[in-house]
Design a protein around this motif. Structure first.
Motif, mmCIF file in Angstrom:
data_model
loop_
_atom_site.group_PDB
_atom_site.id
_atom_site.type_symbol
_atom_site.label_atom_id
_atom_site.label_comp_id
_atom_site.label_asym_id
_atom_site.label_seq_id
_atom_site.Cartn_x
_atom_site.Cartn_y
_atom_site.Cartn_z
ATOM 1 N N SER A 181 55.789 55.034 29.520
ATOM 2 C CA SER A 181 56.349 53.667 28.933
ATOM 3 C C SER A 181 55.421 52.761 29.487
ATOM 4 C CB SER A 181 57.837 53.434 29.144
ATOM 5 O OG SER A 181 58.658 54.808 28.683
ATOM 6 N N GLU A 182 55.412 52.432 30.755
ATOM 7 C CA GLU A 182 54.757 51.606 31.350
ATOM 8 C C GLU A 182 53.173 51.524 31.020
ATOM 9 O OE1 GLU A 182 52.304 49.695 34.473
ATOM 10 O OE2 GLU A 182 52.172 51.826 33.843
ATOM 11 N N ILE A 184 52.016 52.577 28.325
ATOM 12 C CA ILE A 184 51.726 52.220 26.864
ATOM 13 C C ILE A 184 51.819 50.605 26.865
ATOM 14 C CG2 ILE A 184 52.922 51.761 24.685
ATOM 15 C CD1 ILE A 184 53.468 55.227 24.888
ATOM 16 N N ALA A 185 52.852 50.155 27.512
ATOM 17 C CA ALA A 185 53.004 48.783 27.688
ATOM 18 C C ALA A 185 52.100 48.003 28.183
ATOM 19 C CB ALA A 185 54.402 48.468 28.376
ATOM 20 N N MET A 189 49.379 45.214 26.614
ATOM 21 C CA MET A 189 49.357 43.790 27.282
ATOM 22 C C MET A 189 47.793 43.770 27.544
ATOM 23 S SD MET A 189 51.694 41.925 29.616
ATOM 24 C CE MET A 189 51.451 42.260 31.307
ATOM 25 N N THR B 161 55.174 42.018 24.026
ATOM 26 C CA THR B 161 54.284 42.464 25.303
ATOM 27 C C THR B 161 53.483 41.053 25.385
ATOM 28 O OG1 THR B 161 54.982 44.811 24.839
ATOM 29 C CG2 THR B 161 52.975 44.142 26.192
ATOM 30 N N VAL B 164 55.059 38.446 27.223
ATOM 31 C CA VAL B 164 54.919 38.585 28.677
ATOM 32 C C VAL B 164 53.536 38.040 29.225
ATOM 33 C CG1 VAL B 164 54.988 40.248 30.577
ATOM 34 C CG2 VAL B 164 56.672 40.681 28.567
ATOM 35 N N GLN B 165 52.493 38.275 28.447
ATOM 36 C CA GLN B 165 51.261 37.946 28.899
ATOM 37 C C GLN B 165 51.269 36.450 29.040
ATOM 38 O OE1 GLN B 165 48.790 39.675 29.883
ATOM 39 N NE2 GLN B 165 47.238 37.838 30.096
ATOM 40 N N ARG B 168 52.668 35.423 32.335
ATOM 41 C CA ARG B 168 51.734 35.569 33.302
ATOM 42 C C ARG B 168 50.835 34.201 33.354
ATOM 43 N NH1 ARG B 168 50.676 41.986 34.288
ATOM 44 N NH2 ARG B 168 52.789 42.414 34.429
ATOM 45 N N LEU B 187 61.514 50.269 26.355
ATOM 46 C CA LEU B 187 61.032 50.682 27.588
ATOM 47 C C LEU B 187 59.291 50.770 27.545
ATOM 48 C CD1 LEU B 187 61.706 51.514 30.382
ATOM 49 C CD2 LEU B 187 61.484 53.672 29.675
ATOM 50 N N ALA B 188 58.688 51.074 26.263
ATOM 51 C CA ALA B 188 57.356 51.202 26.210
ATOM 52 C C ALA B 188 56.690 49.863 25.834
ATOM 53 C CB ALA B 188 57.024 51.951 25.302
ATOM 54 N N SER B 189 57.539 48.510 26.052
ATOM 55 C CA SER B 189 56.951 47.284 25.815
ATOM 56 C C SER B 189 57.412 46.474 26.679
ATOM 57 C CB SER B 189 57.418 46.913 24.243
ATOM 58 O OG SER B 189 58.657 46.763 24.041
ATOM 59 N N SER B 192 58.844 47.325 30.555
ATOM 60 C CA SER B 192 58.189 47.860 31.681
ATOM 61 C C SER B 192 57.187 46.928 32.193
ATOM 62 C CB SER B 192 57.576 49.083 31.051
ATOM 63 O OG SER B 192 58.421 50.126 30.870
ATOM 64 N N VAL B 193 56.799 45.805 31.692
ATOM 65 C CA VAL B 193 55.648 44.990 32.244
ATOM 66 C C VAL B 193 56.269 43.834 32.678
ATOM 67 C CG1 VAL B 193 53.575 45.937 30.895
ATOM 68 C CG2 VAL B 193 55.445 44.105 29.794
#
Ligand SMILES: [Zn+2]
Lengths: 330, 266
Positions: A181-182, A184-185, A189, B161, B164-165, B168, B187-189, B192-193
């Motif tokens: 998951s991390e 992919i995320a 990004m 996502t 989130v950038q 930052r 979770l995959a977006s 997790s960041v």
């Protein structure tokens, strides 16, 4: 009853083609001139019939049938596009963190003489290749390799071309323990950080998180019969009705075709496929894809690095559909 | 769990608990420590300063863009149950006097799934943090992307996502709290960041749902597979924080990582 794979959907067409091939073989061996002429005449008629059938079969293709075409085993894969469209490709491997992935491939190449970075999912054509490619289901290291290549592209000012063709990211225990998951995320990004133009082409299956992980691009193109979905139709059917075999129905509900993606404003262009889909005339398909990539890169090339980033943010910022109404009250 | 009754049964160990004790213990089982799921409202009340929450974006409501079977019925049922239009409740709040931008998910609203509205609210929460120079805190609770909005839902992964950038770039910290469950497309977006990820004990955290794993032939799994503890062991999260300590931990993180923002304001 819907066909469950591309071969069986095209089965009558295949029978017809086998029949024509046999007739041609007989005609080749036929010594008698008048019998040969008669056979030739019949072959022409059969071929006309086949063309008509092919055209009819590929007119108003259903949503589920598009899923079958997108998954077809003879459909051109990422490596085929790399060979046909690019020069000087060198595959770069490894995530530099202990792992290598074979479901995502990538590396630098020349496109019409200019350097680009390629990243794409790779399917296999036979059992051993499919296992080697893990059915194009990338593990965390696949996305971490992609991130490495994206960073390199930024460093050396190369546009990024992604080819999307995956059923999903790998759902196994190993992938969970290494943070799929991390990965992919982080890859999504990273794509937003890039100030070089990025173009993604969905050439087959755009399977949920596994797909968007390398497709948060300045431009997103889809082949006419490719699909892009939040969940595989079988998985959707399993959740909705606890019956994975109702995939055809779920495919219609999910609105996963290129045409529907465009109607929701989520992709930039649909690339028409040859009659009978990309696998019937790959050369024609390659030319179409090449022209489209060149066009979009050309449009993006004139933007400043800041403009490239801002345009990409703005493009995805708009995605979504909802109503604005009087606030909810308990 | 009916709150009106004098006692109830723990969903994990099945022991009987007095409601008064249960509430005082923030709905954590005093015997086995199971953290029961709570609504967004309750979460906000228990985490942030009293009466500090100003909710935003209450006017966003899902349509049925795909004309997906039974979607409207499911939405209306969830709306009636929660009194909200969506799984995400967002706005401005204060944490030990410090301003924060928050979004809190409610699993009770269609499994906390992320469609266009949830994606928009998460994005606005992060943008608000970036634009107004305050930390973002997001409590996650979701089965993943909302199937009923198809590709529109998938694209929320990219949209959130990207936001989130922006945090930052603006130099504002973003803290994610994984609560039970934090799964799949969420979770995959954005989840997790985050700069810092903490999780409630035993929260289910994973990429592939049980059914997907089963279909993919994943059979043998470790006992702690897809738990907060599994994630911690594999380096995917920073800490496991019991509900009782959540406010204190978040306060420390905002004071430290967001310290530079407070100095500017002072
Ligand atoms: Zn218990």
């Amino acid at each position: 009853m819907s066909a469950m794979d591309h071969n069986s959907w095209e089965s009558e067409l295949r029978e017809l083609e086998t029949f024509i091939a046999n007739a041609k073989e007989r005609s080749r061996k036929e010594q008698n001139e008048s019998d040969k002429a008669l056979l030739e005449d019949q072959i022409l008629k059969l071929e006309e019939g086949r063309d008509k059938y092919l055209k009819a079969l590929y007119t108003n293709v259903g949503d589920w049938e598009k899923v079958l075409i997108a998954r077809a085993q003879k459909r051109p894969y990422t490596q085929d596009y790399i060979t046909a469209l690019f020069q000087d490709f060198v595959e770069l491997q490894g995530d530099r963190n202990g792992f290598a992935d074979n479901a995502i491939i990538g590396g630098p190449a020349l496109f019409e003489g200019k350097p680009v970075m390629i990243v794409g999912h790779q399917k296999g054509r036979n059992i051993s290749e499919r296992q080697f490619r893990n059915f194009a289901m990338a593990k965390p290291e696949g996305y971490r390799k992609a991130i490495r290549l994206f960073e390199m592209a930024e460093r050396f000012n190369m546009p990024v071309i992604s080819f999307v063709d995956t059923p999903a990211a790998d759902p196994g225990v190993e992938s969970e323990s290494r943070g799929i998951s991390e990965a992919i995320a982080a890859s999504i990004m990273k794509m937003f950080e890039l100030s070089v133009p990025t173009v993604a082409v969905v050439i087959g299956e755009g399977g949920s998180g596994g797909a968007i992980g390398i497709a948060a691009s300045s431009r997103v193109l889809m082949l006419q019969y490719s699909v892009y979905s939040v969940i595989p139709p079988e998985g959707c059917a399993a959740i909705l009705w606890r019956m994975p075999e109702r995939g055809p129905e779920a495919a219609r509900a999910l609105k996963l075709t290129a045409q529907q993606a465009q109607s929701f404003g989520l992709i930039d262009e649909i690339l028409p496929e040859p009659i009978g889909s990309a696998q019937r005339s790959p050369i024609e398909m390659f030319a179409t894809v090449k022209e489209a990539i060149a066009k979009h890169l050309g449009e993006l090339e004139v933007l400043t690095p800041d403009q490239v980033r801002e345009a990409r943010f703005a493009k995805f910022r708009k995605m979504g559909q909802f109503d604005t109404v009087a606030p909810a009250k308990k | 769990m009916k709150q009106s009754e004098a006692f109830l049964q723990c969903q994990s160990c099945k022991k009987i608990i007095f409601s008064v004790d249960f509430e005082q213990n923030l709905r954590v089982c005093p015997y086995c420590g199971h953290h029961h799921r709570i609504s967004a409202e309750t979460r906000i009340q228990w985490t942030f300063d009293e009466d500090s929450f100003e909710e935003t974006d209450t006017d966003l409501r899902s349509g049925n863009p795909l004309d997906f079977p039974d979607y409207i019925d499911k939405l209306r049922t969830a709306e009636q149950k929660t009194g909200k239009f969506d799984s995400i409740t967002g706005g401005r709040a204060k944490l030990s006097g410090m301003p924060v931008s928050i979004a809190v998910a409610d699993f009770g609203f269609m499994g906390g799934s992320m469609g266009s509205v949830a994606g928009e609210k998460i994005t606005r929460c992060l943008e608000r943090a970036a634009n107004e120079g305050m930390p973002a805190i997001i409590f996650c609770a979701s089965g993943g992307a909302r199937m009923q909005e198809g590709l529109l839902s998938l694209m929320q992964m990219a949209k959130t996502t990207a936001a989130v950038q922006q945090c930052r770039e603006a130099g504002v910290p973003y803290i994610a709290v994984f609560t039970d469950p934090t799964m799949a497309g969420v979770l995959a977006s954005y989840a997790s960041v985050a700069d810092v990820i903490v999780a409630e004990p035993k929260a289910l955290v994973g990429f592939a749902g049980a059914r997907v794993s089963k279909q993919a032939g994943v059979s043998k799994v470790p006992d702690d597979f897809q738990t907060a503890e599994f994630c911690l062991k594999h380096g995917m999260i920073d800490a496991i924080v019991p509900r009782k300590e959540m406010r204190a931990t978040l306060t420390s993180l905002v004071k430290t990582l967001g310290g530079h923002l407070l100095e500017v304001k002072a």
